[in-house]
Design a protein around this motif. Structure first.
Motif, mmCIF file in Angstrom:
data_model
loop_
_atom_site.group_PDB
_atom_site.id
_atom_site.type_symbol
_atom_site.label_atom_id
_atom_site.label_comp_id
_atom_site.label_asym_id
_atom_site.label_seq_id
_atom_site.Cartn_x
_atom_site.Cartn_y
_atom_site.Cartn_z
ATOM 1 N N GLY A 138 1.056 -1.142 0.101
ATOM 2 C CA GLY A 138 -0.025 0.013 -0.019
ATOM 3 C C GLY A 138 0.720 1.138 0.041
ATOM 4 O O GLY A 138 0.477 2.331 -0.562
ATOM 5 N N HIS A 139 1.935 1.208 0.832
ATOM 6 C CA HIS A 139 2.855 2.209 0.698
ATOM 7 C C HIS A 139 3.419 2.541 -0.702
ATOM 8 O O HIS A 139 3.677 3.581 -1.074
ATOM 9 C CB HIS A 139 3.934 2.169 1.703
ATOM 10 N N THR A 154 3.578 6.194 6.726
ATOM 11 C CA THR A 154 3.820 5.959 7.943
ATOM 12 C C THR A 154 3.433 7.515 9.013
ATOM 13 O O THR A 154 4.236 8.607 8.263
ATOM 14 C CB THR A 154 5.550 5.603 8.289
ATOM 15 N N ALA A 155 2.633 7.558 9.582
ATOM 16 C CA ALA A 155 2.307 8.646 10.281
ATOM 17 C C ALA A 155 3.074 8.952 11.225
ATOM 18 O O ALA A 155 3.146 10.119 11.979
ATOM 19 C CB ALA A 155 0.790 8.631 11.034
ATOM 20 N N PRO A 207 7.447 1.547 12.693
ATOM 21 C CA PRO A 207 6.477 2.569 12.027
ATOM 22 C C PRO A 207 5.115 2.524 12.625
ATOM 23 O O PRO A 207 4.607 1.502 12.854
ATOM 24 C CB PRO A 207 6.381 2.104 10.720
ATOM 25 N N LEU A 208 4.425 3.656 12.766
ATOM 26 C CA LEU A 208 2.906 3.666 13.202
ATOM 27 C C LEU A 208 2.435 4.083 11.588
ATOM 28 O O LEU A 208 2.587 4.996 10.779
ATOM 29 C CB LEU A 208 2.660 4.888 14.025
ATOM 30 N N TRP A 209 1.626 3.085 11.157
ATOM 31 C CA TRP A 209 0.742 3.067 9.691
ATOM 32 C C TRP A 209 -0.562 3.510 9.966
ATOM 33 O O TRP A 209 -1.128 3.573 10.691
ATOM 34 C CB TRP A 209 0.818 1.612 9.247
ATOM 35 N N LEU A 210 -0.825 4.139 8.721
ATOM 36 C CA LEU A 210 -2.140 4.617 8.450
ATOM 37 C C LEU A 210 -2.365 4.140 6.990
ATOM 38 O O LEU A 210 -1.966 4.610 6.075
ATOM 39 C CB LEU A 210 -2.484 6.054 8.590
ATOM 40 N N PRO A 261 -3.577 7.560 1.901
ATOM 41 C CA PRO A 261 -2.574 8.337 1.156
ATOM 42 C C PRO A 261 -1.924 9.481 2.000
ATOM 43 O O PRO A 261 -3.121 10.106 2.850
ATOM 44 C CB PRO A 261 -3.212 8.941 -0.112
ATOM 45 N N GLY A 262 -0.921 9.713 2.080
ATOM 46 C CA GLY A 262 -0.230 10.776 2.986
ATOM 47 C C GLY A 262 1.124 10.922 2.954
ATOM 48 O O GLY A 262 1.864 10.147 2.134
ATOM 49 N N THR A 263 1.662 11.784 3.510
ATOM 50 C CA THR A 263 3.270 12.074 3.560
ATOM 51 C C THR A 263 3.755 11.261 4.559
ATOM 52 O O THR A 263 3.271 11.441 5.846
ATOM 53 C CB THR A 263 3.660 13.429 3.480
ATOM 54 N N ASP A 264 5.015 10.717 4.438
ATOM 55 C CA ASP A 264 5.544 9.829 5.535
ATOM 56 C C ASP A 264 6.486 10.761 6.568
ATOM 57 O O ASP A 264 6.869 11.871 6.326
ATOM 58 C CB ASP A 264 6.553 8.978 5.041
#
Length: 188
Positions: A95-96, A103-104, A116-119, A122-125
């Protein structure tokens, strides 16, 4: 008796495998069994059917769990979904790579690298925190000791210096009384 594959069927097989459909679904469209389609795809070196994370029930469950916006570790997601750690880890990494997870944040641990703390959105690491090496941690500990307890620091440095000299054989022999009292030098 099995019938031969035509060039048109092979071309359609390449297209359908590229779409990521299930073997039995491809077989239904080609009028063959799923096993026959899978064997032909293997002989044509098409490789295994590509995995699509969006179609996975575990992925959809993770998206629902993380809908609150709170990032979670892989081990938390394992406990919440019941899937294996390897499965969750693979789904998150795929997914990444596809831009569907990030990774939030990072969870620092006492041992080992940060986790890593995943979400699964979509977003920035978040940048990975720097982890000092063992020698950097030792240097920092000795620097703190030099400021907080200079006598202990000097005793450690003197002991290390003496051990180095003993290894090289450059320490003069000490009197037995000094040796017994302070443990310095080689026995006479």
């Amino acid at each position: 008796m099995s019938r031969q594959w035509t060039d048109e069927e092979k071309a359609k097989l390449v297209v359908l495998v590229g779409q990521g459909l299930k073997w039995w679904d491809i077989g239904f469209q080609l009028g063959r069994t799923g096993d026959a389609v899978q064997m032909m795809a293997g002989s044509m070196k098409l490789g295994p059917k590509p995995f699509k994370g969006k179609r996975s029930a575990v992925w959809r469950l993770m998206v629902r769990i993380c809908a609150d916006g709170r990032p979670r570790t892989v081990h938390e997601l394992v406990a919440l979904t019941g899937a294996s750690r390897v499965c969750i880890d693979r789904l998150m990494k795929e997914g990444h790579a596809d831009g569907e997870a990030h990774t939030a944040g990072w969870l620092k641990s006492r041992r080992g690298p940060p986790k890593p703390l995943w979400l699964p959105v979509p977003g920035t690491d978040a940048p990975k925190p720097y982890v000092p090496t063992a020698s950097e941690r030792q240097c920092a500990r000795m620097r703190r000791m030099k400021e907080e307890d200079p006598l202990r620091y000097k005793a450690i440095i003197d002991r290390c210096t003496l051990r180095r000299k003993l290894k090289r054989g450059v320490v003069a022999q000490q009197h037995p009384v000094v040796q017994a009292l302070f443990g310095m030098g080689v026995a006479a």
